[in-house]
Design an enzyme around this catalytic site. Structure first.
Site, mmCIF file in Angstrom:
data_model
loop_
_atom_site.group_PDB
_atom_site.id
_atom_site.type_symbol
_atom_site.label_atom_id
_atom_site.label_comp_id
_atom_site.label_asym_id
_atom_site.label_seq_id
_atom_site.Cartn_x
_atom_site.Cartn_y
_atom_site.Cartn_z
ATOM 1 N N CYS B 52 -11.256 -12.280 15.596
ATOM 2 C CA CYS B 52 -10.713 -11.204 14.743
ATOM 3 C C CYS B 52 -9.989 -10.172 15.602
ATOM 4 C CB CYS B 52 -11.849 -10.527 13.972
ATOM 5 S SG CYS B 52 -11.356 -8.978 13.192
ATOM 6 N N CYS B 55 -11.873 -6.565 15.526
ATOM 7 C CA CYS B 55 -13.212 -6.310 16.057
ATOM 8 C C CYS B 55 -13.137 -5.541 17.384
ATOM 9 C CB CYS B 55 -13.958 -7.641 16.253
ATOM 10 S SG CYS B 55 -14.786 -8.236 14.743
ATOM 11 N N ASN B 77 0.288 0.152 13.629
ATOM 12 C CA ASN B 77 0.480 -1.209 13.117
ATOM 13 C C ASN B 77 1.426 -1.984 14.038
ATOM 14 O OD1 ASN B 77 1.202 -3.509 11.498
ATOM 15 N ND2 ASN B 77 0.638 -2.362 9.667
ATOM 16 N N ASP B 78 0.970 -3.162 14.495
ATOM 17 C CA ASP B 78 1.786 -3.960 15.422
ATOM 18 C C ASP B 78 3.035 -4.517 14.740
ATOM 19 O OD1 ASP B 78 -0.051 -3.627 17.572
ATOM 20 O OD2 ASP B 78 -1.333 -5.195 16.721
ATOM 21 N N HIS B 116 -17.711 -6.433 11.332
ATOM 22 C CA HIS B 116 -16.718 -7.320 10.715
ATOM 23 C C HIS B 116 -17.075 -7.662 9.269
ATOM 24 C CE1 HIS B 116 -13.607 -10.470 10.892
ATOM 25 N NE2 HIS B 116 -14.459 -11.293 10.314
ATOM 26 N N ASN B 156 -5.528 -2.799 1.087
ATOM 27 C CA ASN B 156 -5.539 -4.100 0.408
ATOM 28 C C ASN B 156 -6.846 -4.742 0.755
ATOM 29 O OD1 ASN B 156 -2.856 -4.130 -0.576
ATOM 30 N ND2 ASN B 156 -2.111 -4.715 1.447
ATOM 31 N N SER B 164 -4.928 -9.945 5.116
ATOM 32 C CA SER B 164 -4.950 -11.087 6.025
ATOM 33 C C SER B 164 -6.199 -11.105 6.893
ATOM 34 C CB SER B 164 -3.693 -11.086 6.892
ATOM 35 O OG SER B 164 -3.521 -9.827 7.487
ATOM 36 N N HIS B 167 -12.000 -7.996 7.977
ATOM 37 C CA HIS B 167 -12.571 -6.849 8.691
ATOM 38 C C HIS B 167 -12.154 -5.580 7.944
ATOM 39 C CE1 HIS B 167 -14.250 -5.338 12.630
ATOM 40 N NE2 HIS B 167 -13.927 -4.244 11.946
ATOM 41 N N HIS B 169 -10.613 -2.514 6.669
ATOM 42 C CA HIS B 169 -9.560 -1.638 7.178
ATOM 43 C C HIS B 169 -8.620 -1.227 6.057
ATOM 44 C CE1 HIS B 169 -7.336 -5.448 7.045
ATOM 45 N NE2 HIS B 169 -6.222 -4.778 7.182
ATOM 46 N N GLN B 171 -4.638 1.089 5.470
ATOM 47 C CA GLN B 171 -3.380 1.368 6.141
ATOM 48 C C GLN B 171 -2.861 2.731 5.705
ATOM 49 O OE1 GLN B 171 -0.453 -1.791 6.513
ATOM 50 N NE2 GLN B 171 -1.767 -3.243 5.420
ATOM 51 N N GLU B 185 5.643 10.055 -10.287
ATOM 52 C CA GLU B 185 4.462 10.824 -10.697
ATOM 53 C C GLU B 185 4.679 12.327 -10.514
ATOM 54 O OE1 GLU B 185 0.826 9.548 -8.893
ATOM 55 O OE2 GLU B 185 0.752 7.669 -10.014
ATOM 56 N N HIS B 300 -2.683 9.103 -4.062
ATOM 57 C CA HIS B 300 -1.477 9.882 -4.344
ATOM 58 C C HIS B 300 -1.785 11.361 -4.254
ATOM 59 C CE1 HIS B 300 0.458 6.350 -6.690
ATOM 60 N NE2 HIS B 300 0.743 6.310 -5.413
ATOM 61 N N HIS B 325 -5.835 5.407 -7.067
ATOM 62 C CA HIS B 325 -5.771 4.280 -8.007
ATOM 63 C C HIS B 325 -6.452 3.071 -7.364
ATOM 64 C CE1 HIS B 325 -2.569 6.201 -10.431
ATOM 65 N NE2 HIS B 325 -2.020 6.557 -9.288
ATOM 66 N N VAL B 341 2.484 -11.379 -14.530
ATOM 67 C CA VAL B 341 3.662 -12.233 -14.303
ATOM 68 C C VAL B 341 4.569 -12.155 -15.528
ATOM 69 C CG1 VAL B 341 2.502 -13.794 -12.686
ATOM 70 C CG2 VAL B 341 2.263 -14.171 -15.157
ATOM 71 N N PHE B 343 5.844 -11.931 -18.841
ATOM 72 C CA PHE B 343 6.092 -10.795 -19.715
ATOM 73 C C PHE B 343 5.860 -9.472 -18.976
ATOM 74 C CE2 PHE B 343 5.094 -7.619 -22.917
ATOM 75 C CZ PHE B 343 6.170 -7.772 -23.774
ATOM 76 N N GLU B 344 4.790 -9.418 -18.199
ATOM 77 C CA GLU B 344 4.417 -8.192 -17.486
ATOM 78 C C GLU B 344 5.479 -7.794 -16.462
ATOM 79 O OE1 GLU B 344 2.663 -10.767 -18.287
ATOM 80 O OE2 GLU B 344 0.556 -10.304 -18.594
HETATM 81 O O1 G1P Z 1 0.233 -5.247 6.539
HETATM 82 P P1 G1P Z 1 -0.528 -6.509 6.246
HETATM 83 O O2 G1P Z 1 -1.983 -6.285 5.922
HETATM 84 O O3 G1P Z 1 -0.294 -7.578 7.256
HETATM 85 O O4 G1P Z 1 0.165 -7.070 4.897
HETATM 86 C C1 G1P Z 1 -0.256 -6.795 3.586
HETATM 87 O O5 G1P Z 1 -0.030 -5.446 3.212
HETATM 88 C C2 G1P Z 1 1.321 -5.034 3.156
HETATM 89 C C3 G1P Z 1 1.347 -3.613 2.637
HETATM 90 O O6 G1P Z 1 0.818 -3.500 1.348
HETATM 91 C C4 G1P Z 1 2.176 -5.957 2.280
HETATM 92 O O7 G1P Z 1 3.541 -5.621 2.419
HETATM 93 C C5 G1P Z 1 2.004 -7.422 2.682
HETATM 94 O O8 G1P Z 1 2.715 -8.252 1.775
HETATM 95 C C6 G1P Z 1 0.513 -7.746 2.665
HETATM 96 O O9 G1P Z 1 0.325 -9.089 3.051
HETATM 97 O O1 G1P Z 2 0.480 -17.202 -22.053
HETATM 98 P P1 G1P Z 2 -0.127 -17.980 -20.905
HETATM 99 O O2 G1P Z 2 0.832 -18.959 -20.288
HETATM 100 O O3 G1P Z 2 -1.449 -18.599 -21.235
HETATM 101 O O4 G1P Z 2 -0.460 -16.863 -19.816
HETATM 102 C C1 G1P Z 2 0.396 -16.464 -18.786
HETATM 103 O O5 G1P Z 2 1.524 -15.751 -19.259
HETATM 104 C C2 G1P Z 2 1.274 -14.498 -19.877
HETATM 105 C C3 G1P Z 2 2.601 -13.856 -20.214
HETATM 106 O O6 G1P Z 2 3.375 -13.601 -19.059
HETATM 107 C C4 G1P Z 2 0.423 -13.583 -18.998
HETATM 108 O O7 G1P Z 2 0.042 -12.449 -19.757
HETATM 109 C C5 G1P Z 2 -0.831 -14.296 -18.513
HETATM 110 O O8 G1P Z 2 -1.541 -13.454 -17.617
HETATM 111 C C6 G1P Z 2 -0.425 -15.599 -17.835
HETATM 112 O O9 G1P Z 2 -1.571 -16.285 -17.385
#
Ligand code: G1P
Ligand code: G1P
Lengths: 374, 374
Positions: B52, B55, B77-78, B116, B156, B164, B167, B169, B171, B185, B300, B325, B341, B343-344
């Site tokens: 890691c 660590c 951050n590297d 860890h 994250n 990734s 451990h 952490h 950011q 906001e 925020h 949040h 995904v 619709f959202e």
């Molecule tokens: O910086 P990390 O932990 O390598 O990367 C993670 O956090 C970042 C900041 O939210 C994102 O942009 C990356 O997609 C995610 O994998």
């Molecule tokens: O309607 P489905 O294919 O079951 O579900 C999928 O599409 C929807 C609309 O984008 C989303 O709300 C769901 O989270 C997704 O799993």
């Protein structure tokens, strides 16, 4: 001081459709990846799967039986997120910060083809043309229902995009309100139509006012191909990685030769070239990493013109220009994706490779599907 | 017609922080799930992992060696997404739709603890208090650097959130611009401060003007617990599932007893109760599905007040009210998530269970971690 190089220096780009910025950090592509990898996206499916609730003749979870359809087939979503009118009146709000608004409408599932193992990328242009016709039919059908203001056509493809069934299909959700994102975009179209961009030969929107996306497509088409963001272009349609792209291989597909508010406005020829463009974009996608490329696709267009509204309102909604967004998550390989998390969720969209790098990669991808070569 | 029931009838709720709607479709929780399942989130990690890069004493990918730190430890951050000033001047834009803006700043990685295998949910309140102090130190350090306007603290957690390394952490990304979401906001805070909400006993913002989140927290605290959205409350802090929550178990954590623009404004006591609240929220999260619960967390607060700006501007940025949040993706079990995904992504946020249902579930979760019970 060194000169600015967009492939090296972090910078921000502005998205005029949503008024949001994207942070571009191209040097981050050098970062090693030890995080989650995705399961491979299936490409060796059977032509027919007896357990699939979308295959012809099979029974769905609600108990209904699919007909033995031979091309596209549409049915009402068994787990619709929006239900038909009338919806019960919502209670009055206890505080202005706690408001409930009613919504009604309907959800369609549009099966693209009887073959369980195909996707847009492997369907013939003729079969894709049938999907275009079906989108138009649903746009009309839902748009003529009581109180419907917006018809959202979209597709989730691939299990990493939350798609629960690989059988090729898309969805259409029709609503009594214009959803958040299209409504932000429509405000941007309205604002731009009142602006004074540099004089150009781009097609104009209603009343000769400038159209945000006609103008943008015109600019992109005139950037030298090698430096630009255009992925593919035919007589009427252009696919490009937008200047402000967030997702690694995000694509915007739109007509560029005239202002077209909605899919229902397409001529017979424009429908065929649309099907051709859809085929090319999705084939190129599969060819990037030789896998069935996951994405969400969404079509944005004119809200449903309300009969009760005045003619001037109708013209206002005509400021929208038809376009499709493709947002695929894969970044580096068939199983390494970009996560839009942490900073992206809480602060601002962020991308690693530049829009130009993604466009070049897509431009170079063959227009014949890797599984159909010999 | 039947009466409106928020747990049955689809409806929309308004998010006053972002001006976006969320479509609530509670009946969709009955939908069967045949889609992707997630790998279990690890909870049996070693206390020390020689591979890691976080660590104590280990070597990072850039070749630097971590000290043998004993509590929190912060390093640059590297693979920073934003680089220190000066950034080379960006070229002039060829068209108003193609603009490049410079950005500079820095990215810190904040290791929460040498162990860890631990997470916020399993650290002592004393150890979490050290993280709070470190956030404040970084907010000051980055905020005093040339041109920095915003310090974005976030985490994250979990591989399904793109983290990734398990451990513990977080950011911090500091930028020369206020990122998209905090800047939206802040506009909402400004607007609300000019509004006339119902007269209430809620704390007020600068100059006695109403504060959006002080008012909102006040309303929520006075809803009877059983009907409401409050998850946990102590002397200064309340955690709740906001009325407009998008993610299944989304939580908003904020101080409610007085208006507090930034983490640097916390008193010694408020820091301790903050650490206690962070501990309780993350323990409840792990207890929902007895797993290490993945999320993105973002804090925020007030942008960095610029010394060159006038005192009145300074007051404007003081309209912000500190809040965190939490956006966790899991929906039904330790390995079934909600996908935002189709619709959202293309139209509007959509959720299945209601905010009240999620809050009730979280309220009922024990405040002792499931791994620490005997
Ligand atoms: O910086 P990390 O932990 O390598 O990367 C993670 O956090 C970042 C900041 O939210 C994102 O942009 C990356 O997609 C995610 O994998
Ligand atoms: O309607 P489905 O294919 O079951 O579900 C999928 O599409 C929807 C609309 O984008 C989303 O709300 C769901 O989270 C997704 O799993």
């Amino acid at each position: 001081m060194t000169e600015f190089d967009p492939t090296v220096h972090p910078h921000r780009r502005f998205n005029p459709l949503t008024n949001e910025y994207v942070l571009v950090s191209p040097h981050r592509t050098k970062r090693p990846w030890l995080g989650q990898t995705e399961a491979p996206q299936l490409s060796d499916l059977p032509k027919y799967d007896e357990t699939c609730y979308l295959c012809p003749g099979n029974t769905r979870s609600g108990g209904q039986k699919n007909p033995v359809y031979t091309h596209v087939h549409t049915f009402d979503n068994d787990f619709a997120a929006i239900l038909p009118a009338p919806s019960p009146p919502t209670p009055s709000s206890p505080h202005p910060l706690l408001t409930t608004e009613p919504v009604h409408g309907g959800c369609d599932v549009l099966i693209y083809h009887p073959r369980h193992d195909l996707t847009l990328a492997r369907l013939s242009v003729g079969d894709i043309k049938r999907i275009v016709d079906e989108w138009i039919r649903i746009y009309h059908k839902r748009g003529s229902q009581e109180g419907i203001k917006y018809v959202q056509i979209f597709e989730n493809k691939g299990s990493i995009m939350g798609c629960s069934n690989p059988h090729p299909h898309g969805q259409v959700w029709a609503l009594s309100e214009i959803p958040t994102i299209p409504s932000i975009e429509i405000k941007s179209f309205e604002q731009f139509s009142q602006s004074h961009p540099p004089v150009s030969q781009a097609p104009k929107g209603p009343k000769g006012h400038p159209c945000l996306l006609c103008e943008y497509a015109h600019v992109e088409i005139h950037v030298p191909l090698q430096e630009g963001r255009v992925v593919m272009k035919n007589e009427h349609w252009v696919a490009l990685v937008p200047w402000w792209a967030t997702w690694p291989f995000e694509v915007l597909l739109l007509p560029y030769h005239r202002h077209i508010p909605a899919i229902s406005d397409l001529t017979a020829e424009e429908k065929i070239t649309f099907a051709e463009a859809l085929s090319k974009v999705t084939i190129k996608y599969d060819n990037i990493f030789s896998c069935s490329f996951a994405y969400s696709m969404g079509m944005h267009q004119r809200p449903i013109p309300s009969l009760e509204r005045h003619r001037s309102d109708l013209e206002v909604s005509d400021v929208a220009h038809l376009h499709l967004h493709f947002t695929p998550p894969l970044l580096r390989s068939a199983n390494i994706r970009k996560f839009l998390v942490g900073f992206e969720l809480m602060a601002e969209a962020q991308r690693d490779l530049t829009a130009e790098q993604a466009a070049e990669r897509l431009r170079k991808c063959a227009e014949v599907h890797y599984l159909d070569r010999n």
